[in-house]
Write an enzyme that holds these catalytic residues in place. Structure first.
Site, PDB file in Angstrom:
ATOM      1  N   ASP A 231       4.739  -6.620   4.276  1.00 50.75           N
ATOM      2  CA  ASP A 231       4.618  -5.247   4.319  1.00 50.75           C
ATOM      3  C   ASP A 231       5.609  -4.498   5.499  1.00 50.75           C
ATOM      4  OD1 ASP A 231       3.497  -2.331   4.746  1.00 50.75           O
ATOM      5  OD2 ASP A 231       1.807  -3.217   3.416  1.00 50.75           O
TER       6      ASP A 231
ATOM      7  N   HIS B 187       2.595   1.907   7.501  1.00 51.75           N
ATOM      8  CA  HIS B 187       2.349   1.577   6.316  1.00 51.75           C
ATOM      9  C   HIS B 187       1.640  -0.104   6.604  1.00 51.75           C
ATOM     10  CE1 HIS B 187       2.181   0.086   2.144  1.00 51.75           C
ATOM     11  NE2 HIS B 187       1.993   0.986   1.854  1.00 51.75           N
TER      12      HIS B 187
ATOM     13  N   SER C  87      -1.653   1.004  -2.293  1.00 53.51           N
ATOM     14  CA  SER C  87      -1.399   0.326  -1.133  1.00 53.51           C
ATOM     15  C   SER C  87      -2.648   0.449  -0.494  1.00 53.51           C
ATOM     16  CB  SER C  87      -0.233   1.130  -0.346  1.00 53.51           C
ATOM     17  OG  SER C  87       1.008   0.730  -0.714  1.00 53.51           O
TER      18      SER C  87
END
Ligand SMILES: *[C@@H]1O[C@H](CO)[C@@H](O)[C@H](O)[C@H]1NC(C)=O
Ligand SMILES: *[C@@H]1O[C@H](CO)[C@@H](O)[C@H](O)[C@H]1NC(C)=O
Ligand SMILES: *[C@@H]1O[C@H](CO)[C@@H](O)[C@H](O)[C@H]1NC(C)=O
Ligand SMILES: *[C@@H]1O[C@H](CO)[C@@H](O)[C@H](O)[C@H]1NC(C)=O
Ligand SMILES: *[C@@H]1O[C@H](CO)[C@@H](O)[C@H](O)[C@H]1NC(C)=O
Ligand SMILES: *[C@@H]1O[C@H](CO)[C@@H](O)[C@H](O)[C@H]1NC(C)=O
Ligand SMILES: *[C@@H]1O[C@H](CO)[C@@H](O)[C@H](O)[C@H]1NC(C)=O
Ligand SMILES: *[C@@H]1O[C@H](CO)[C@@H](O)[C@H](O)[C@H]1NC(C)=O
Length: 766
Positions: A147, A223, A552
């Site tokens: 990620d 994220h 996600s």
């Protein structure tokens, strides 16, 4: 592997500059070079220098010199499979592909994180049902997260109460910009980063200024911290976003360890970087790999696709890869659809965030957004379409895009905007309104109104009915005014879950016999840890927790459940874990009706949610498991017509198909799909019993329209755990399904466990 870490800050910068210059020169000379992955298959000499030397020699055969080979090469994949990545002309790539030792050569493409900066939000508790899950504080399960890195100071990554780093872990804490050895602990047990692929394909990180970045595993995007903490975040009481949605934040598997592989920068992830991360993660000894990223649809093949290849090697080594299905929202757009990947769709929670509009006539319009901002008084309303600059049509102005609105008209007003396309950047509209002096924004957005957005000024999304009432008020009132109220959180809303409007759908366009996605999990307005350096997504405020949406966000929920199962059943194969998660999933919402699809609860099929919504407590004790191994995968691919060369392009070694492979629908997958059914078909499956004592499972069928179904035998009697039994499902169609699939389900039940497999049939003839 990356050459840059371990260097002081300034030196890093100098090196970067050098690379940049070298890169510009090379670029001038051979403008047609692209970044290719040269895949050379299986091998068993981890990390050997000789492998790298051999790579250079092969490369030199097309670049003309060893020096040229060194310049062209970026990555050497040498741990779990062999290969390298390099900048090459198409001719050089072609030449390499013809070399005996090379399996395949394909261009490194770009993957996207399965969320967007426009789907941002504001916080609350994680998933309540996980709070009942038993937890083993000595868990040695390791989840690798590929990620945007991690914010190691977040309370969610505290290692309080965790035992020593599992001995089996072979990874490292690679240091870099603002990331030292002290940033790893017993929770974040490893961290690496991969940037060469990104920089050669997209340009130096510096060229993305003013966006912040750290040339290390430190997360400047948010994220990666979000997905990592969703999987394994420690228990953090009283987490909230500006007091909203206050609660205890925690990951699904708080005792799980995280190995961080940062391969995504500014929302984009180069195939070459991701593949290098997978090579390392498999070697490092992770148990589960979580990938909240994927290629843009359509995904054309399993064979020359970095994630499919990396995931195949992971599967072969007993590592489950859980990956997001994507946010494309339409049929046939699901990505990461290989049957050796657990493909995750996204659905809502039973929670809504209302930011309502109070009109001057005392009427209240229901609005939704993640809006912490308070409006102290009412302001005048203006439709953006009525504030168009000269030469801009009213319609174009209504989208509130840059340079379309007359600032003197919107100054001090609440501006009513509309959306142009599904993928419009909603947050940017609020920036445009603010730039023109607007004080608030009402966005007419019936599709995405359940996806929590954050805006830089008070802003909210309203549906069609509210928009009509607003328009009537604005046309009848000479001085229409309104207040946009800060968000109030509503819990236990019904119906929930609903499929997220953006969640990518099946069928699987590569092998439609495999129903994809596999499962759905919470992916709308999920609160988890955030990077305080990532303020672009959070209405320019620095926060430690943030609410965002996307597949996600659902993927790490499923990765967490997989980690829990792995800690209970360390010997289970990745397929067994997939099976347990899939066969225990539910297709009913909290109103006991079939899960609908946002925004209006429209009907769904397994192409929305696969086997259904994850049910972690049931997944721990699934009763029966549909298992398969990498040989079964090869047989499956053979049955779909794969040639030995294609198989080599995937597995890296030359494998031959059996003379007459079993039909592809007999692959022992936990769901049943037949994409071309002529009249009658018999489907075979084998289940393994994982329960205590003897028991009898009875088959129950939910019939697909127009098809008779019988199961033989219809009862399966087991006496001890580990026992396997096979059965046959006979389908006899009496109605053509006319090009579309008809759906049903097969459920084995012993009165305690229900082991459910969705059925999808495309009846071509009767
Ligand atoms: C395998 O990869 C090679 C090299 O990239 C490619 O030329 C070939 O078409 C692939 N083979 C198949 C059968 O897909
Ligand atoms: C990163 O490190 C530099 C140099 O030590 C320091 O000036 C800067 O404040 C750090 N940034 C963050 C976000 O910690
Ligand atoms: C939670 O945090 C807020 C400040 O954000 C504080 O006012 C409140 O007292 C805390 N509640 C608990 C139960 O600790
Ligand atoms: C309206 O916007 C579209 C798309 O951006 C553009 O092609 C068109 O020229 C615009 N029309 C006017 C009159 O501004
Ligand atoms: C709008 O355009 C102006 C220049 O025309 C630019 O300065 C500004 O940053 C743009 N705003 C947005 C939100 O893109
Ligand atoms: C904006 O609107 C005002 C008020 O109607 C008008 O006077 C002005 O000319 C407009 N500005 C532009 C750039 O069109
Ligand atoms: C389906 O079942 C019905 C009722 O048992 C039977 O009459 C019919 O012949 C069956 N059709 C097929 C195609 O088997
Ligand atoms: C089958 O599909 C075609 C085209 O999609 C449609 O025109 C026809 O009405 C359908 N027939 C039935 C029986 O549903």
């Amino acid at each position: 592997m990356p050459a840059l870490p371990n260097k002081p800050y300034t030196l890093t910068r100098v090196l970067t500059l050098l690379i940049f210059i070298a890169f510009s020169l090379a670029h001038g000379a051979t403008a047609n070079k692209k970044h290719y992955i040269v895949y050379m298959g299986h091998h068993s000499h981890p990390n050997s220098e000789s492998v790298i030397r051999a790579n250079h020699e092969i490369l030199a055969s097309v670049t003309g010199s060893i020096v040229g080979a060194h310049d062209a090469a970026l990555y050497h994949y040498s741990k779990t499979f062999q290969g390298f990545s390099a900048r090459l002309t198409p001719e050089q790539a072609q030449q390499l592909a013809e070399s005996d030792s090379v399996v395949s050569v394909f261009e490194s493409k770009t993957n996207r994180l399965s969320t967007t900066h426009s789907w941002d939000f504001l916080g609350l508790d994680s998933i309540p049902q996980y709070n009942q899950m038993p937890m083993d504080s000595k868990s040695n399960v390791i989840v690798g997260v590929i990620d945007t890195g991690v914010w190691p100071e977040s309370e969610s990554f505290s290692d309080k109460g965790l035992g020593p780093v599992p001995e089996k872990f072979k990874g490292e804490c690679v240091t870099g910009e603002n990331f030292t050895l002290a940033n790893c602990n017993r929770k974040i047990i490893g961290s690496r980063f991969y940037v060469q692929g990104f920089e050669v394909e997209k340009g130096p990180l510096e060229s993305f200024a003013p966006l912040p970045f750290f040339r290390s595993a430190r997360d400047s995007d948010g994220h990666g911290s979000h997905t990592g903490s969703t999987i394994a975040g420690s228990v953090v009481p009283n987490a909230s976003f500006f007091g909203m949605a206050r609660g205890t934040a925690r990951g699904g598997a708080p005792s799980t360890r995280l190995a961080i592989y940062k391969a995504c920068w500014f929302n984009l992830c180069s195939d070459a970087d991701v593949l290098s991360a997978m090579d390392d993660a498999i070697y490092d000894g992770v148990d589960i790999l979580s990938l909240s990223l994927g290629p843009d649809p359509p995904q054309p093949t399993y064979f020359e696709n970095a994630i499919s290849i990396g995931a195949f090697h992971a599967f072969h080594r007993g590592i489950l890869v859980s990956a997001s299905a994507g946010n494309s929202g339409f049929p046939s757009t699901a990505c990461n659809v290989a049957p050796w990947i657990l493909t995750v769709a996204a659905s809502t929670l039973d929670r809504e965030f209302h930011s309502n509009v109070y009109l001057g006539n005392s009427r209240i319009l229901k609005g939704s957004s993640l809006n912490p901002l308070k409006m102290e008084r009412s302001y005048g309303l203006i439709a953006a379409s009525a504030a168009a600059l000269p030469e801009v049509t009213a319609k174009n102005a209504s989208f509130c895009k840059n340079n379309t609105l007359n600032a003197s008209l919107i100054k001090g007003k609440i501006v009513v905007c509309t959306f142009e396309t599904f993928t419009d950047n909603r947050r940017d509209k609020s920036i445009v309104v603010r730039q023109g002096g607007g004080v608030g924004m009402i966005l007419v957005d019936p599709f995405l109104k359940d996806v929590g957005f954050q805006f830089v000024i008070p802003g909210t999304l309203i549906g069609q009915e509210e928009a009509q009432e607003l328009q009537e008020y604005m046309t009848t009132e000479t001085n229409p005014v309104a207040i946009i109220s800060p968000t109030i959180t509503f819990l236990k809303t019904k119906p929930a879950p609903e499929m997220a409007v953006f969640s990518s759908m099946g069928p699987n366009i590569i092998t439609p016999d495999i129903i994809k996605p596999d499962v759905t999990g919470p992916g709308v307005n999920v609160l988890a840890a955030w990077s305080p350096a990532a303020t672009a997504a959070t209405a320019e405020m620095s926060v430690n927790y943030n609410i965002i949406s996307g597949t996600s966000m659902s993927c790490p929920h499923v990765s967490a459940v997989a980690a829990i199962l792995k800690s209970y059943q360390p010997s289970w194969s990745p397929a067994a874990i997939m099976s347990a998660i899939m066969t225990t999933a539910t297709v009913l919402d909290n109103s006991r009706r079939t899960i609908g699809r946002d925004p209006n609860g429209t009907p769904t099929t397994p192409f929305d949610y696969g086997s259904g919504h994850i049910n972690p407590a049931a997944a721990i004790d699934p009763g029966l498991v549909y298992d398969f191994d990498s040989h079964d995968i090869i047989n499956f691919l053979c049955s779909t017509g794969a040639s030995p060369l294609q198989l080599k392009n995937l597995t890296g070694s030359l494998v031959y198909c059996q003379k007459s492979p079993a039909p592809s629908y007999n692959f022992n997958y936990p769901s049943i799909g037949v994409s071309k059914m002529n009249g009658r078909v018999s489907v075979h499956r084998t289940v393994t019993y994982y329960g205590k004592g003897s028991t009898v499972y009875v088959a129950n069928v939910d019939y697909p329209a127009g098809v008779n179904v019988t199961v033989a035998p219809s009862k399966l009697k087991f006496t001890k755990t580990g026992e396997k039994m096979s059965f046959r499902v006979d389908f006899a169609a009496f109605k053509n399904s006319n090009g579309s699939f008809v759906f049903g389900a097969l459920t084995w039940s012993n009165g305690i466990q229900k082991v459910r497999s969705p059925i999808g049939l495309n009846v071509i003839s009767v």
